[in-house]
Enzyme design. Structure first.
Site, PDB file in Angstrom:
ATOM      1  N   PHE A   1      42.075  37.253  39.318  1.00  0.00           N
ATOM      2  CA  PHE A   1      43.542  37.300  39.358  1.00  0.00           C
ATOM      3  C   PHE A   1      44.115  38.521  38.654  1.00  0.00           C
ATOM      4  O   PHE A   1      45.243  38.932  38.911  1.00  0.00           O
ATOM      5  CB  PHE A   1      44.129  36.016  38.759  1.00  0.00           C
ATOM      6  N   LYS A   2      43.329  39.144  37.782  1.00  0.00           N
ATOM      7  CA  LYS A   2      43.817  40.307  37.048  1.00  0.00           C
ATOM      8  C   LYS A   2      44.186  41.454  37.994  1.00  0.00           C
ATOM      9  O   LYS A   2      44.945  42.354  37.619  1.00  0.00           O
ATOM     10  CB  LYS A   2      42.761  40.792  36.059  1.00  0.00           C
ATOM     11  N   ASP A   3      43.665  41.427  39.220  1.00  0.00           N
ATOM     12  CA  ASP A   3      43.982  42.482  40.179  1.00  0.00           C
ATOM     13  C   ASP A   3      45.476  42.552  40.484  1.00  0.00           C
ATOM     14  O   ASP A   3      45.995  43.631  40.790  1.00  0.00           O
ATOM     15  CB  ASP A   3      43.221  42.264  41.490  1.00  0.00           C
TER      16      ASP A   3
ATOM     17  N   LEU B   1      46.731  44.588  37.484  1.00  0.00           N
ATOM     18  CA  LEU B   1      46.047  45.824  37.129  1.00  0.00           C
ATOM     19  C   LEU B   1      45.798  46.752  38.314  1.00  0.00           C
ATOM     20  O   LEU B   1      45.282  47.858  38.119  1.00  0.00           O
ATOM     21  CB  LEU B   1      44.746  45.503  36.404  1.00  0.00           C
TER      22      LEU B   1
ATOM     23  N   THR C   1      39.481  41.228  32.822  1.00  0.00           N
ATOM     24  CA  THR C   1      40.469  42.280  32.599  1.00  0.00           C
ATOM     25  C   THR C   1      39.823  43.654  32.581  1.00  0.00           C
ATOM     26  O   THR C   1      40.373  44.626  33.108  1.00  0.00           O
ATOM     27  CB  THR C   1      41.229  42.045  31.283  1.00  0.00           C
TER      28      THR C   1
END
Length: 516
Positions: free
Chosen positions: A141-143, A146, A176
């Site tokens: 989900f960090k995509d 980021l 992350t």
């Protein structure tokens, strides 16, 4: 485009920017107000959104928070595409950015890289849904933040007419780090250093970082756990001698962790998108509440849901799901945050955190008292614990529920969801499914599925009752065969890529790395 003048001067441990705002023509026509941000520990530290994103952390150690919440136009937004919705949400928070830039950045971020599945919502069974946030380039989900945040940071530097090199320090518990490396690799004027706990991630997560290409990236394994890495990075940000030395070389530190506002703002979007899809499919009556259950360690992903609710999205409960490191569960139930406890390495390593940075933001929002928040954070730093007053706890419990699940419960949930619903999930998502079941109300429940099951193939295979090969790549193939689906290509190719970074350091050496 909004015009800004950036004047730098030295004050104690940090360079502070005074930013002169000139409201852009579109905002003037629409009657929009400029959004400003202040520190959770000092209301007199006020900056623009560009400054908040460029700096990352306030000079007093606090986190930047918006001074107000823009109101969502739910009717106007309900049929927008994901990039269009991202532009609308971000316009309300990033008012010193050109709206056309935000639209272009959103389209370029959430298009091909997400394979047409940005904000993908999957029905698990009646009343239970999975918001699959792992269809991006690094399968986590960090995509969502980021892949967009680098564009926001580069534009912030342009908005502020700042030409120094930006050195980004990232402490990561797993996902992350790779997402930051992938987002910032190759960008001119940006350097990225990632610090992850040695032996504290999955092998797939480690290789995602250790094989990263790019001349502006560096990766270090840190002896200790995530909190050791995160504390080391925070200490560097608060070290005036580091700032002074880097200033001589025209380098400024920033962060890509969720302590940076640029990480949180893009995550607000998918809560709206999920609600609109539920309404579109008839799963919720328009205007009625939906509950969300979020597996979280640093409290950023669930805080984005809180922001969506403050903007007017009909959210009932935000359910905080913890693994065996259940410091957040205990806090939400009792009002005492006590990090003085055993740290456990679990099968959901991205949640193996005892000091949840973003909780500080929530404490400020529910109290509106920076001095009180600063006092609690000082207690945490000195004593490892603090206790909030009854009024603050009641305000938190109004919006948040909580629960936790250990590795055995998570494994059982992986098995149950696959056997009952033919839904395959990773251990982090399984923790959330466990907790969601105990927190169900009459409202639909959306579980945030935060990582691909193929990032943790051995644990998922074991949970399914299958024999798990020793190596992660053999396990990935076995899981693909057992589940009848192919592993993401970005994960499969890791075994063919050379390892570039294999250095292990102690937490005390993070300062040296930051000064390299």
């Amino acid at each position: 485009m909004e015009v800004g003048e950036c004047i730098a001067f030295k004050t104690h441990s940090a360079l502070i920017f005074h930013y002169k705002h000139k409201q852009n023509e579109e905002n003037t026509k629409m009657g929009c107000m400029i959004m400003q941000y202040q520190s959770t520990r000092n209301p007199n530290t006020v900056v623009s959104s560009s400054q908040a994103i460029l700096r990352g952390l306030a000079p007093d150690g606090g986190l930047f928070v918006p001074q107000s919440f823009p109101k969502a136009d739910l009717q106007a937004w309900r049929n927008l595409s994901y990039p269009e919705l991202a532009q609308e949400v971000l316009k309300g928070f990033l008012t010193d950015y050109d709206p056309e830039f935000l639209g272009t950045a959103a389209r370029n971020t959430y298009g091909e890289a997400f394979g047409g599945k940005a904000g993908h919502l999957e029905k698990v069974h009646d009343g239970l849904y999975a918001l699959e946030l792992w269809h991006g380039p690094t399968c986590a989900f960090k995509d969502y933040a980021l892949q967009l945040m680098p564009k926001l940071l580069v534009q912030a530097k342009k908005n502020l007419d700042c030409t120094e090199t930006t050195r980004i320090l990232v402490a990561t518990s797993g996902d992350t780090g790779k997402a930051a490396l992938a987002g910032y690799a190759g960008l001119e004027g940006i350097e990225v250093e990632v610090f992850y706990p040695n032996a504290g991630t999955s092998e797939i997560q480690r290789l995602q970082m250790a094989t990263q290409q790019g001349n502006n990236v560096a990766v270090y394994a840190v002896n200790g756990n995530f909190d050791d890495a995160q504390t080391g990075v925070k200490q560097v940000f608060g070290d005036s001698s580091v700032a002074e030395e880097l200033e001589k070389r025209e380098i400024r530190l920033s962060s890509a962790n969720s302590i940076n506002w640029g990480r949180l703002a893009p995550q607000i979007v998918y809560y709206f998108y999920a609600y609109f899809r539920l309404a579109e499919n008839g799963a919720v009556e328009w205007g009625k509440p939906v509950d969300f259950c979020v597996p979280t360690g640093n409290f950023g992903d669930i805080l984005a849901g809180y922001y969506a609710k403050q903007m007017g999205l009909p959210i009932g409960k935000l359910v905080c799901a913890s693994n065996r490191n259940n410091v957040l569960t205990d806090f939400i139930r009792t009002g005492t945050y006590d990090a003085r406890r055993t740290f456990y390495k679990t099968t959901s390593p991205s949640m193996d955190i005892l000091v949840s940075s973003n909780l500080e933001r929530l404490l400020y929002h529910v109290t509106g008292d920076a001095s009180k928040v600063a006092g609690w954070m000082a207690e945490l730093a000195a004593e490892g614990k603090y206790t909030v007053d009854a009024e603050t706890l009641a305000a938190i419990q109004k919006d948040f529920a909580c629960g936790c699940a250990d590795d055995a419960q998570s494994a059982e949930e992986i098995h149950t969801r696959y056997a009952a619903d033919h839904y395959l999930c990773d251990p982090h998502t399984a923790v959330a499914f466990c907790v969601a079941e105990s927190a169900r109300t009459a409202a639909p429940m959306v579980v945030l599925s935060t990582a691909s099951p193929f990032k943790f193939p051995r644990d998922v295979l074991k949970a399914l009752g299958e024999q798990a090969p020793e190596g992660d790549f053999a396990a990935m193939d076995a899981l693909a065969s057992a589940a009848g689906c192919e592993a993401p290509r970005s994960l499969r190719v890791l075994k063919e890529m050379p390892v570039r970074f294999d250095r292990t350091i102690d937490p005390a050496d993070i300062r040296t790395a930051a000064l390299k």
